[in-house]
Scaffold this active site. Structure first.
Site, PDB file in Angstrom:
ATOM      1  N   LYS A  52       0.839  -1.206   0.000  1.00  0.00           N
ATOM      2  CA  LYS A  52       0.000   0.000   0.000  1.00  0.00           C
ATOM      3  C   LYS A  52       0.872   1.254   0.000  1.00  0.00           C
ATOM      4  O   LYS A  52       0.601   2.210  -0.728  1.00  0.00           O
ATOM      5  CB  LYS A  52      -0.953  -0.023   1.216  1.00  0.00           C
ATOM      6  CG  LYS A  52      -2.048  -1.064   1.064  1.00  0.00           C
ATOM      7  CD  LYS A  52      -2.821  -1.333   2.343  1.00  0.00           C
ATOM      8  CE  LYS A  52      -3.787  -2.505   2.135  1.00  0.00           C
ATOM      9  NZ  LYS A  52      -4.476  -2.927   3.367  1.00  0.00           N
ATOM     10  N   GLN A  96      -4.337  -1.692   9.702  1.00  0.00           N
ATOM     11  CA  GLN A  96      -4.296  -3.008   9.054  1.00  0.00           C
ATOM     12  C   GLN A  96      -4.855  -4.086   9.984  1.00  0.00           C
ATOM     13  O   GLN A  96      -4.443  -4.195  11.144  1.00  0.00           O
ATOM     14  CB  GLN A  96      -2.842  -3.338   8.659  1.00  0.00           C
ATOM     15  CG  GLN A  96      -2.678  -4.633   7.894  1.00  0.00           C
ATOM     16  CD  GLN A  96      -3.303  -4.593   6.493  1.00  0.00           C
ATOM     17  OE1 GLN A  96      -3.223  -3.604   5.787  1.00  0.00           O
ATOM     18  NE2 GLN A  96      -3.937  -5.682   6.106  1.00  0.00           N
ATOM     19  N   ASP A 119     -10.595   2.890   4.280  1.00  0.00           N
ATOM     20  CA  ASP A 119     -10.883   1.461   4.116  1.00  0.00           C
ATOM     21  C   ASP A 119     -12.397   1.225   4.036  1.00  0.00           C
ATOM     22  O   ASP A 119     -12.846   0.144   3.675  1.00  0.00           O
ATOM     23  CB  ASP A 119     -10.307   0.654   5.298  1.00  0.00           C
ATOM     24  CG  ASP A 119      -9.149  -0.233   4.873  1.00  0.00           C
ATOM     25  OD1 ASP A 119      -9.041  -0.531   3.665  1.00  0.00           O
ATOM     26  OD2 ASP A 119      -8.364  -0.638   5.745  1.00  0.00           O
TER      27      ASP A 119
END
Ligand code: NAD
Length: 290
Positions: A52, A96, A119
């Site tokens: 990412k 994460q 997200d």
């Protein structure tokens, strides 16, 4: 059979984003800045987060990686999140998953400001998705929608079976596929671990989206000719012939299913890169809608 090439498509999206970032910079606007928080040393998570960050560099974003030790307390993580929420330099950030067992994932998700939740996991953003309001769509389902869209896959009126009902993939995916949108208008069946006779559903499906985390679960005999298959699963399997010591397997028995499919995603190189592209799209959106 046509391969739904997530790697190629995500690179196209990255090029489009890079051009937009260049324009923002030329116009004296802020460079988009994504932060990623990772707790602990989970090998797969580190790989994803590094990918990412690398993608941010590729499109000209700023990025910040915050690597916290495994024994970080929940309170400390929530403090880090509060700082990111109020830091004007950061446009969007992710934490994460999975997190170590002693940290409550729900508390963490709720602590993230919906305006920076690139997200798309915050209940406010999920609620906005259900209501068809502008929002950050959850990254993996958004990536799948983009992939189907860019390959001009006809979804309207089709029967779509989603396997797996996770909060981050299966459940939102089922909602997106049933929405009244270009990619959408499907009749969706959301299946899960308690579904009986799964094959009765998959065998009649025009589109199957598989996200359960069991390697090579969907076999050739479970699908009909011409089916469109999206394989979300990523499992690391020991493989001494690889330099890394493992290979990645999806939830689909690729050779068998590909022989019957009209379109299918590979693993790796399918949904994974599209998830990263979505994250970048959401971060750009965070800047553009400020
Ligand atoms: P999860 O692990 O949270 O949940 C699995 C789901 O599968 C559950 O809802 C369960 O009901 C269902 N399930 C289990 N056994 C089943 C069965 N026999 N029949 C039908 N359903 C069954 O799911 P997740 O977090 O969505 O992850 C699924 C897979 O997708 C994993 O391999 C994960 O690594 C991968 N993943 C990939 C990406 C990506 O970007 N490519 C993103 C997220 C997750």
């Amino acid at each position: 059979m046509i391969l739904l090439d997530g790697k190629k498509t995500s690179n196209e999206i990255k090029e489009e984003i890079a051009k937009k970032v260049e324009l923002l910079k030329q116009n004296g606007k802020k460079t988009p800045h994504l932060a990623a928080v990772i707790v602990g040393e989970n090998g797969a998570s580190l790989t994803y987060v590094n990918a990412k960050v690398k993608a941010c560099e590729k499109v000209g974003f700023e990025s910040t990686l915050i690597n916290l030790p495994e024994d970080t307390t929940e309170e400390k993580l929530l403090d880090v999140i509060r700082d990111l929420n109020t830091n004007d330099e950061i446009d969007g950030f992710i934490v994460q998953l999975p997190l170590p067992k002693h940290i409550d994932e729900h508390k963490v998700t709720l602590a993230i400001s919906p305006a920076k939740d690139v997200d798309g996991f915050h209940p406010e953003n999920l609620g906005r998705m259900v209501l068809d309001l502008p929002t950050f769509l959850p990254a993996t389902p958004y990536g799948i929608v983009q992939l189907l869209d860019r390959y001009n896959i006809e979804t309207s009126g089709k029967s779509c079976v989603v396997i797996g009902r996770s909060h981050i993939v299966g459940s939102p995916m089922s909602i997106l596929m049933s929405r009244n949108n270009k990619v959408g208008n499907c009749t969706v069946t959301l299946t899960h671990s308690r579904t009986k006779n799964l094959i009765d559903y998959t065998k009649n499906a025009d589109i199957i989206i598989v996200a359960l985390g069991k390697t090579e679960f969907l076999t050739g005999e479970m699908v009909k000719d011409g089916v469109v298959v999206v394989d979300v699963g990523i499992t690391r399997v020991k493989d001494d012939t690889k330099k890394s010591g493992f290979k990645l397997l999806g939830d689909v028995k690729f050779d068998e299913v590909a022989a019957k499919a009209s379109y299918i995603t590979p693993v790796p190189g399918g949904v994974g890169p599209m998830t990263i592209a979505s994250l970048l799209m959401n971060t750009l959106q965070a800047v553009e809608t400020k």
